[in-house]
Scaffold this active site. Structure first.
Site, mmCIF file in Angstrom:
data_model
loop_
_atom_site.group_PDB
_atom_site.id
_atom_site.type_symbol
_atom_site.label_atom_id
_atom_site.label_comp_id
_atom_site.label_asym_id
_atom_site.label_seq_id
_atom_site.Cartn_x
_atom_site.Cartn_y
_atom_site.Cartn_z
ATOM 1 C CG ASP A 158 69.845 73.313 58.010
ATOM 2 O OD1 ASP A 158 70.719 72.557 57.540
ATOM 3 O OD2 ASP A 158 68.750 72.903 58.423
ATOM 4 C CG ASP B 254 59.539 80.289 61.829
ATOM 5 O OD1 ASP B 254 58.758 80.795 62.659
ATOM 6 O OD2 ASP B 254 60.310 79.351 62.101
ATOM 7 N NE ARG C 174 69.152 72.822 55.048
ATOM 8 C CZ ARG C 174 67.825 72.750 55.016
ATOM 9 N NH1 ARG C 174 67.138 73.395 54.106
ATOM 10 N NH2 ARG C 174 67.182 72.018 55.902
ATOM 11 C CB SER D 113 61.877 70.707 63.762
ATOM 12 O OG SER D 113 62.661 71.150 62.687
HETATM 13 N N1 ARG Z 1 70.520 67.330 61.662
HETATM 14 C C1 ARG Z 1 70.382 67.319 60.244
HETATM 15 C C2 ARG Z 1 71.419 68.173 59.611
HETATM 16 O O1 ARG Z 1 71.901 69.069 60.218
HETATM 17 C C3 ARG Z 1 69.003 67.674 59.799
HETATM 18 C C4 ARG Z 1 68.527 69.060 60.008
HETATM 19 C C5 ARG Z 1 67.174 69.204 59.413
HETATM 20 N N2 ARG Z 1 66.385 70.317 59.857
HETATM 21 C C6 ARG Z 1 65.189 70.190 60.462
HETATM 22 N N3 ARG Z 1 64.511 71.257 60.680
HETATM 23 N N4 ARG Z 1 64.704 69.049 60.836
HETATM 24 O O2 ARG Z 1 71.786 67.963 58.490
#
Ligand code: ARG
Length: 420
Positions: free
Chosen positions: A127, A18, A98, A178
């Site tokens: 995110d 990506d 983040r 993911s």
């Molecule tokens: N659900 C979790 C959060 O929002 C993890 C997100 C992680 N991203 C991923 N691509 N797995 O903090």
């Protein structure tokens, strides 16, 4: 046709498909792309290779920075001090990174005189919210771009675009999940996990073994905390990176650290999430226990409430909010007293604290003991009980007729002579 040139954009670059495709795509939108690759302890490919890849895809400059220590000092430790777990379960490993990514993007944009920053988040996750809210808070003059959210490519179109722009297309099979990982834990979503009835396949896990395959022997670890932060293991001083790495390995080998939850996303829906966070969960466990030994009752109570707020703010992208600043100041003030050593036993998926000691302990054996050396004045209890119980006694004297306690009736109807 060449688009009008708009200036530089700093792209958060992982080296994946990506964000690699985003390089020529952003160039076509009129930006000169500076990439920023951040090492936060993820199981990344070779960082040199990522840098080379960025240049090959058309970046004008490629930064690779090791942010592991910054991540621990400014995000992980504050979160540990707050025992932060979203919805009582998730130690926020992804969410915590983040605001730092946002901060680094803005830092780099200012250094490079860039007009924009860009990230590779989709439009469905949180995110994007965390990064954009943070960037806008830190420097509203820098525009935030989200190519993956905007370009609308299908997977096939993305591959075609990559091929046409000489972006190497991954030859290995795409992971069925993911994944996002850093030194505080690993997040696994999508694929078969989307059905909460499906049990997470073993291949979803990398840091932990199945508890049934963990060694039959218990493993003991003694962690020393200073000001709420772990500094040594089994008497040996360690750097924060080493210590977290050690805890990930030790707890992971014992099958401790797996999470399987349905979580409430900020963007309005529930999602099934699997995590493995051996270091985070064991250190939070130990830290929380040490606080029971070293903090006052009312401090613990109020702290617990603020811990929930801390976790929510982290999850919801409010890291740089004024409330977060105030809550962190509260946490720091309590942690001056959180010093001591915690003994943890790891055994087949469990992490059990079975001993602790502290110079700042407010546990008094002389007060608690039932043996010799007791200094508790038992005669003072008489007066204490009189006054403590006075409001209830007064109320019941006044409202005698309204005895709502059904025990009399219960005993009449259901009571049996227990000796027969
Ligand atoms: N659900 C979790 C959060 O929002 C993890 C997100 C992680 N991203 C991923 N691509 N797995 O903090």
């Amino acid at each position: 046709m060449a688009a009008e040139r708009k200036g530089k954009v700093v792209l958060a670059y992982s080296g994946g498909l990506d964000t690699s495709v985003a390089i020529p795509w952003l160039h076509e939108q009129g930006y000169d792309v500076v990439t920023l690759t951040m090492h936060v302890g993820q199981q990344a490919d070779n960082l040199e290779e990522i840098k080379a890849k960025a240049y090959a895809a058309g970046a004008v400059k490629a930064y690779v920075v090791d942010l592991r220590e910054a991540f621990i000092d400014a995000f992980v430790w504050p979160s540990l001090k707050a025992n932060a777990v979203y919805q009582g379960v998730y130690p926020l490993n992804s969410a915590l990174s983040r605001p730092m990514i946002a901060q680094a993007l803005i830092w780099c944009a200012e250094k490079e005189g860039a007009v924009a920053v860009a990230h590779g988040c989709t439009g469905k996750g949180q995110d994007q919210v965390r990064i954009e809210v943070a960037c806008n808070a830190l420097n509203p003059d820098v525009e935030v771009l989200a190519p993956v959210r905007d370009w609308g490519f299908s997977r096939e179109e993305e591959m075609d675009y990559a091929a046409a722009h000489k972006v190497p297309v991954p030859t290995t099979r795409k992971s069925p999940y993911s994944i996002d990982d850093n030194l505080w834990g690993r997040s696994i979503e999508c694929g078969i996990l989307e059905d909460p009835w499906n049990k997470p396949p073993e291949d979803a896990y990398k840091l932990t073994v199945d508890p049934k395959d963990a060694p039959d022997e218990e493993v003991y670890v003694e962690v020393r905390f200073e000001n709420g932060v772990p500094v040594a293991v089994d008497g040996k001083k360690m750097s924060s990176i080493e210590l977290i790495d050690f805890m990930n390995k030790t707890a992971g080998r014992a099958g401790f650290g797996r999470i399987d939850m349905v979580e409430d996303r900020l963007v309005g829906f529930k999602s099934r999430e699997v995590y493995e966070c051996p270091a985070a969960l064991s250190l939070i466990n130990a830290h929380r226990k040490l606080e029971t030994l070293t903090l006052a009752k009312d401090t613990l109570k109020t702290k617990k409430e603020l811990e929930v707020r801390f976790a929510e703010m982290t999850y919801e992208g409010y890291w740089f909010s004024p409330l977060m600043e105030a809550v962190q100041a509260f946490m720091d003030s309590t942690q001056k007293n959180v010093n001591g050593t915690v003994r943890m036993k790891f055994y087949k998926g469990n992490c059990i604290v079975d001993g602790m000691k502290s110079d700042s302990s407010v546990y008094s054996k002389a007060l608690a003991t039932y043996s010799t050396g007791d200094i508790f004045d038992q005669s003072a209890s008489v007066g204490f009980i009189k006054i403590w119980g006075m409001p209830i006694k007064t109320w019941r004297q006044t409202h005698k007729e309204k005895n709502i306690n059904p025990i009399d009736t219960l005993v009449m109807q259901k009571g049996r002579d227990a000796t027969k």
